[in-house]
Enzyme design. Structure first.
Site, short mmCIF file in Angstrom:
data_model
loop_
_atom_site.label_atom_id
_atom_site.label_comp_id
_atom_site.label_asym_id
_atom_site.label_seq_id
_atom_site.Cartn_x
_atom_site.Cartn_y
_atom_site.Cartn_z
N GLN A 377 26.61 31.40 -22.42
CA GLN A 377 26.88 30.24 -21.63
C GLN A 377 28.46 31.15 -20.94
OE1 GLN A 377 27.45 26.83 -24.19
NE2 GLN A 377 29.13 26.04 -23.25
N ASP A 378 28.58 30.21 -19.86
CA ASP A 378 29.94 30.06 -19.36
C ASP A 378 29.78 31.64 -19.23
OD1 ASP A 378 30.07 27.74 -19.43
OD2 ASP A 378 31.68 27.69 -20.84
N ASP A 399 25.80 26.24 -17.49
CA ASP A 399 26.71 26.87 -16.95
C ASP A 399 27.53 28.18 -16.98
OD1 ASP A 399 26.51 24.14 -16.78
OD2 ASP A 399 28.17 23.41 -18.53
N ARG A 465 24.61 21.06 -12.15
CA ARG A 465 25.49 19.81 -13.02
C ARG A 465 27.21 19.52 -12.48
NH1 ARG A 465 25.71 19.12 -19.29
NH2 ARG A 465 26.78 21.77 -19.55
#
Length: 562
Positions: A377-378, A399, A465
């Site tokens: 994540q990230d 993301d 998103r």
């Protein structure tokens, strides 16, 4: 407040002087108008304010700020907004200092968030100082030529302000401190005034027209950089394309270089250094957390390849909340004109670590060539500034490409990994706060695919998103794997930002490319003319293709397949 030298300003001034410009000025005066006085001057002033503030998202703030300007010099209108924005940022910075003292013995999460805010607000001050230097150092002609550079710095201010706000959790003591900074500290005012400054830049032609100024700019033709013939690059920079340049310092774990750690090599950067500072990092796994700070511009760092020279860390937000997203980065860059080649940046915290950044960049300009960014994540935090990412590998889950910068990713491998059970993968979460900031993530001619074993039914995958109100992501000329859901894009929460975000595609291929089934709130398929706005020569040229040329990194100036 500490003053710093920003090489980007010097670069822009040199480029501005080198561009041949013809200025034609027509300024009419009635017999009753002497400069800014009289009814004619007042009418011109009102016309200028109306032209700029019409359609602004913060119209009252715009009118109040520009209405107080008593001048017929269009440059003063820009300066007035910057001065007011600076006052707000300094106020917020002072408030963060005060809060740091008050919470010195308080909750760890609060202290971390405040310290991050202090750093971020100082970066916002630096960006505004760079903008002020340009305004003071040039006439309206040169400013008009360089509006995109100003736009970049203002977009960075927006990003830093929002990162400060987002660093606090929405509960308990962190929420209380965040709300204090937002209202009493003026974080909300920073966003409004920066947006007004962007309104002024976007409406500069209206501003010039209001003062009866006509600028005709003739720019000499400029040959675009091509992979097969980059002969127009400076000889010293062309070396980056082939054999690597002679390093200033060498990092090697076996002691064969001047330093054993990358951190020590960066610290050796000489004061007032001119030109490139080259760091060669030999093969090895470097378990450290280097920072290229803003006082160290023009660093070129190269390794022996992203599978041989690896910088690794495991800082993450969960489970013990020892770090914030901002401070979880294995490698962080703030120095302008940073270039990396042949290096792997990774965060090994895994999906259980939640937010865990492999690389964070807030440099005004940065470029990465034949590198790898590995995480979950990230993974890749393109926080602010302008980035070129070329022939790289980017892996992650949720993301995993995010931030509020102007980022162009070309000819890269974007790999979706297996997240935790019932989690969804999202490639891009852009944090653009203002449509005039010119920020967003563009992915061109890059393969978007899953790692082996990723089941689209267990872990659905999406292209993007909307993290913030004007989130932008463009996917073009890229093969898209079948793990991407047919609707393509995922809402953040309910219908939030669905009317203002901008997700679009052009000339993609592959089983995951399904234009007829994409969400209705996306922007669908772009025409070739529309998509051309996101090619390197248009998306990055306003920010200065000369900086791209100076990196020596090949890039596709236009479309690659159509």
């Amino acid at each position: 407040m500490n003053k710093i030298f920003l090489p980007g300003v010097a670069l822009i001034l040199v480029v501005g002087c080198a561009v041949g410009t013809i200025l034609i000025v027509r300024q009419g005066k009635s017999s009753g108008d002497s400069g800014g006085g009289g009814s004619s001057g007042l009418a011109t002033h009102s016309k200028a304010v109306a032209a700029i503030c019409h359609g602004s998202n913060y119209q009252k703030e715009c009118e109040d700020t520009l209405g107080a300007v008593n001048s017929t010099d269009p440059k003063d209108y820009i300066a007035a907004v910057l001065a007011k924005a600076m006052k707000k940022v300094i106020g917020a910075a002072n408030m963060s200092d005060k809060l740091a003292v008050e919470h010195k013995s308080g909750e760890e999460g609060v202290k971390m968030a405040i310290e991050d805010c202090k750093d971020l607000l100082q970066s916002a001050i630096d960006s505004l100082e760079a903008s002020n230097m340009m305004i003071k150092g040039g006439d309206i002609r040169s400013i008009e030529d360089r509006t995109d550079d100003l736009r970049n710095w203002l977009a960075m201010v927006l990003s830093f302000q929002q990162s400060c706000y987002d660093g606090f959790e929405d509960k308990g003591g962190e929420k209380e401190v965040r709300d204090t900074l937002h209202t009493e500290g003026g974080l909300d005012g920073i966003q409004r005034l920066t947006a007004v400054a962007l309104d002024v830049l976007s409406g500069i032609n209206n501003l010039l027209s209001a003062f009866n100024l006509d600028l005709t700019v003739n720019v000499p033709s400029r040959r675009l950089l091509e992979e097969e013939d980059p002969s127009w690059i400076h000889e010293g920079d062309r070396k980056l394309l082939g054999s690597n340049p002679e390093p200033n310092v060498v990092v090697a774990q076996d002691g064969s270089g001047q330093f054993k750690t990358i951190t020590d090599a960066i610290k050796s950067y000489p004061k007032k250094h001119q030109g490139r500072f080259v760091i060669y990092v030999k093969a090895g796994i470097y378990k450290e957390y280097p920072l290229v700070d803003k006082k160290k511009p023009n660093i070129y760092m190269y390794g022996d390849g992203p599978t041989k020279t690896i910088i690794t860390g495991n800082r993450c937000v969960e489970p013990k909340k020892k770090y914030k997203t901002f401070t979880s980065a294995t490698f962080a860059v703030a120095g302008d004109m940073f270039i990396a080649k042949g290096i792997g940046f990774e965060n090994t915290a895994g999906s259980v670590g939640h937010q865990a950044v492999a690389l964070r960049t807030q440099a005004p300009h940065a470029a990465f060539y034949q590198c790898a960014f590995r995480g979950f994540q990230d993974t890749l935090y393109v926080q602010a500034g302008i980035q070129l990412i070329r022939e790289c590998e980017i892996t992650g889950t949720i993301d995993f490409i995010f931030g509020a910068s102007r980022t162009l990713i070309q000819k890269s491998q974007i790999i979706m990994r297996k997240p935790m059970e019932n989690q969804r993968n999202i490639v891009v979460a852009d944090g653009s706060l203002d449509p005039k900031a010119g920020t967003g993530v563009v992915i061109q001619n890059s393969d978007i695919s899953p790692e082996p074993g990723l089941d689209r039914n267990v872990n659905p995958c999406y292209l993007a998103r909307p993290w913030k109100a004007y989130s932008k992501a463009i996917f073009m000329e890229s093969p898209i794997g079948g793990q991407i859901q047919p609707d393509g894009y995922l809402p953040w929460t309910g219908d939030m930002y669905l009317k203002t975000c901008y997700f679009a595609e052009y000339a993609n291929t592959g089983p995951g490319y399904s234009p007829r089934t994409r969400v209705k709130w996306g922007r669908g398929q772009l025409t070739k003319d529309q998509a051309s706005a996101y090619t390197a020569t248009r998306y990055l040229e306003g920010a200065g293709v000369p900086w791209l040329a100076s990196t020596g990194i090949p890039y596709d100036p236009s479309f690659t397949k159509s």
